[in-house]
Design an enzyme around this catalytic site. Structure first.
Site, PDB file in Angstrom:
ATOM      1  N   ASP A 199      -7.127   7.339  -5.091  1.00  0.00           N
ATOM      2  CA  ASP A 199      -6.480   6.099  -5.543  1.00  0.00           C
ATOM      3  C   ASP A 199      -6.810   5.844  -7.020  1.00  0.00           C
ATOM      4  OD1 ASP A 199      -8.977   4.842  -5.741  1.00  0.00           O
ATOM      5  OD2 ASP A 199      -8.572   3.363  -4.199  1.00  0.00           O
ATOM      6  N   GLU A 211       0.815  -1.219   0.000  1.00  0.00           N
ATOM      7  CA  GLU A 211       0.000   0.000   0.000  1.00  0.00           C
ATOM      8  C   GLU A 211       0.845   1.263   0.000  1.00  0.00           C
ATOM      9  OE1 GLU A 211      -3.231   0.205  -0.367  1.00  0.00           O
ATOM     10  OE2 GLU A 211      -3.788  -1.881  -0.077  1.00  0.00           O
TER      11      GLU A 211
END
Length: 153
Positions: free
Chosen positions: A27, A18
């Site tokens: 994102d 991540e």
């Protein structure tokens, strides 16, 4: 692999995949995200400290790990638990719960379940290189736990 608990393995995996961002961002699929992939209630402009992000990561990985364990009908080795926790953290517990991967795992096809991981490399229909790498690593981790499976429960 050294004998580590699933949690230590999963925390390392999720944090590495991540990455850490202390300021909220959008994102690849358009979701406001912060810290190590945290999305719940995040708004652009939000900021957190590294300490806050690490605490959030630990809480979420523990939660996802428990949810994975609750859905698995077979005992999982530490590497399997870590791989499936990382996967569920990324795709969501609902996707994990509805997956062919979980059906294969619960039917006793542990190798087949691990081999489902590389299928999950698309986000909104786009194949993402980061997901290809992540799923390959999760698959390898998962398969490494099959030679001497021991329970993590």
């Amino acid at each position: 692999m050294q004998k580590k608990t699933w949690l230590a393995i999963a925390l390392t995996a999720v944090a590495g995949f991540e990455g850490l961002r202390t300021t909220a961002y959008i994102d690849p699929v358009g979701i406001p995200t912060i810290c190590f992939g945290h999305t719940a209630g995040v708004q652009i402009g939000d900021q957190k400290t590294v300490t806050e992000c690490e605490a959030l990561l630990t809480d979420e990985v523990v939660d996802f790990g428990l949810q994975v364990s609750n859905r698995a009908k077979v005992p999982l080795s530490h590497p399997e638990q870590a791989a499936y926790t990382s996967f569920a953290y990324n795709v969501g517990i609902g996707a994990f719960e509805q997956s062919t991967l979980l059906r294969k795992l619960n039917a006793g096809d542990r190798v087949g379940a691990c081999n489902e991981l590389p299928r999950w490399v698309y986000a909104k229909g786009i194949k993402l290189p980061g997901l290809v790498k992540r799923r390959a690593a999760e698959r390898e981790l998962c398969l490494s736990g099959l030679s001497n499976a021991h329970t993590s429960r």
